[in-house]
Design a protein around this motif. Structure first.
Motif, short mmCIF file in Angstrom:
data_model
loop_
_atom_site.label_atom_id
_atom_site.label_comp_id
_atom_site.label_asym_id
_atom_site.label_seq_id
_atom_site.Cartn_x
_atom_site.Cartn_y
_atom_site.Cartn_z
N LEU A 103 -11.69 0.63 -2.60
CA LEU A 103 -10.67 0.00 -3.71
C LEU A 103 -9.47 1.06 -3.63
O LEU A 103 -8.97 2.79 -3.77
CB LEU A 103 -11.05 0.01 -5.18
N CYS A 104 -8.31 0.52 -2.91
CA CYS A 104 -7.19 1.48 -2.23
C CYS A 104 -5.82 0.67 -3.49
O CYS A 104 -5.52 0.25 -3.40
CB CYS A 104 -7.11 1.62 -1.24
N PRO A 105 -5.53 2.23 -4.24
CA PRO A 105 -4.29 2.30 -4.82
C PRO A 105 -2.94 2.09 -3.67
O PRO A 105 -2.68 1.84 -2.74
CB PRO A 105 -4.30 4.01 -5.55
N ILE A 106 -1.91 0.93 -4.14
CA ILE A 106 -1.04 0.64 -3.56
C ILE A 106 0.26 1.94 -4.21
O ILE A 106 0.30 1.75 -5.18
CB ILE A 106 -0.31 -0.83 -4.04
N VAL A 107 0.54 2.43 -3.02
CA VAL A 107 1.59 3.30 -3.82
C VAL A 107 2.88 2.74 -2.66
O VAL A 107 3.97 3.08 -4.07
CB VAL A 107 1.55 4.85 -2.21
N SER A 108 3.28 1.78 -2.62
CA SER A 108 4.41 0.84 -2.23
C SER A 108 4.00 -0.53 -1.84
O SER A 108 3.71 -0.67 -1.16
CB SER A 108 5.30 2.30 -1.64
N ARG A 109 5.42 -1.16 -2.82
CA ARG A 109 6.05 -3.35 -1.49
C ARG A 109 6.74 -3.20 -1.64
O ARG A 109 7.32 -2.54 -2.32
CB ARG A 109 4.83 -3.73 -3.02
N GLU A 110 7.33 -3.43 -0.79
CA GLU A 110 8.28 -4.53 -0.35
C GLU A 110 7.74 -5.94 0.24
O GLU A 110 7.84 -5.96 1.23
CB GLU A 110 9.14 -3.34 1.08
N GLU A 111 9.14 -6.72 -0.52
CA GLU A 111 9.46 -8.23 0.45
C GLU A 111 10.66 -8.13 1.04
O GLU A 111 11.45 -7.68 0.43
CB GLU A 111 9.31 -9.14 -0.98
#
Length: 253
Positions: free
Chosen positions: A5-13
């Motif tokens: 289980l790996c944390p999401i550090v950034s997201r971009e659509e």
């Protein structure tokens, strides 16, 4: 291969149906190579979704995944936020062959086949030529990322941006104009076949990243078989385990 289980550090659509995620996974990123993929668990769905590795940042211990919403499962991933955890089984598959960084390489991508090639462009840097094809300007992705690290040509089928038409004239011009040590390609099958045929004609080593529907991701279910010809004999190999990267000359389209 690890399941974490790996944390999401950034997201971009990037667009309405393209999502870029950066996840913190030091152990996985330390093992990963360009061309491999991650099998992502989606809450509420029994089957994992295979997503190619776009970028490998070993210093930060991060992976970048760029995915397209193609169904309910991948669309569900768009609900994820920074700080949420992503269920990763990775790295999986057989990746690209890396030559010395002084080698002259070219990458040819079409549509959602562009992201798996980005780490190669980063690896070869100024010794890489990238030719990226999209249907139109609205569907372009990662073109500025590629342009920041290597010589990049963008082609659009409708001529709305860059060079009008498919990638093939630009690929042939590159093959005629310089000596390449290796050519990598990922994208729609008709494009892959045409690029492979050009590479064979000009005597350039070629590797293709193939895509097939897969369930298990580890070669157990036999659902992603492709025909490969070696030493005159045809056999079926699995995209998930034996690929997704194959020697272009061996692929039977």
């Amino acid at each position: 291969m690890k399941c974490q289980l790996c944390p999401i550090v950034s997201r971009e659509e990037i667009s309405g149906d393209i999502l870029s995620l950066r996840v913190l996974c030091p152990e996985i990123s330390a093992e990963a190579v360009p061309g491999q993929f991650a099998h992502i668990g989606v809450p509420g769905f029994s089957l994992r979704r295979p997503i190619s590795l776009c970028e490998i940042d070993r210093e930060k211990g991060e992976l970048r995944l760029v995915l397209q919403a193609r169904g309910e499962g991948t669309r569900a991933l768009f609900a994820l936020k920074e700080g949420d955890s992503l269920d990763l089984l990775a790295p999986l598959g057989h990746g690209f062959t890396l030559l010395s960084k002084e080698s002259h390489a070219a990458v040819v991508g079409g549509g959602i086949g562009v992201p798996p090639l980005y780490e190669l462009a980063r690896y070869y840097g100024n010794n890489c030529n990238a030719i990226l094809g999209f249907r139109c300007q609205q569907q372009m992705l990662l073109d500025t990322d590629f342009a920041a690290c290597c010589d990049t040509i963008v082609c659009t089928d409708d001529g709305s941006w860059g060079v009008p038409g498919t990638v093939l004239p630009a690929v042939e011009a590159l093959l005629q104009g310089c000596r390449l040590d290796i050519l990598y390609a990922c994208g729609p099958k008709p494009m892959l076949q045409a690029v492979r045929d050009l590479a064979v004609f000009y005597g350039v080593r070629c590797e293709l990243s193939l895509e097939e529907r897969m369930a298990c991701g580890v070669g157990a279910c036999l659902g992603c078989a492709v025909r490969i010809r070696r030493e005159g004999q045809e056999e079926y190999l699995h995209v998930c385990k034996d690929g997704p990267v194959f020697n272009g000359a061996d692929v039977v389209f």
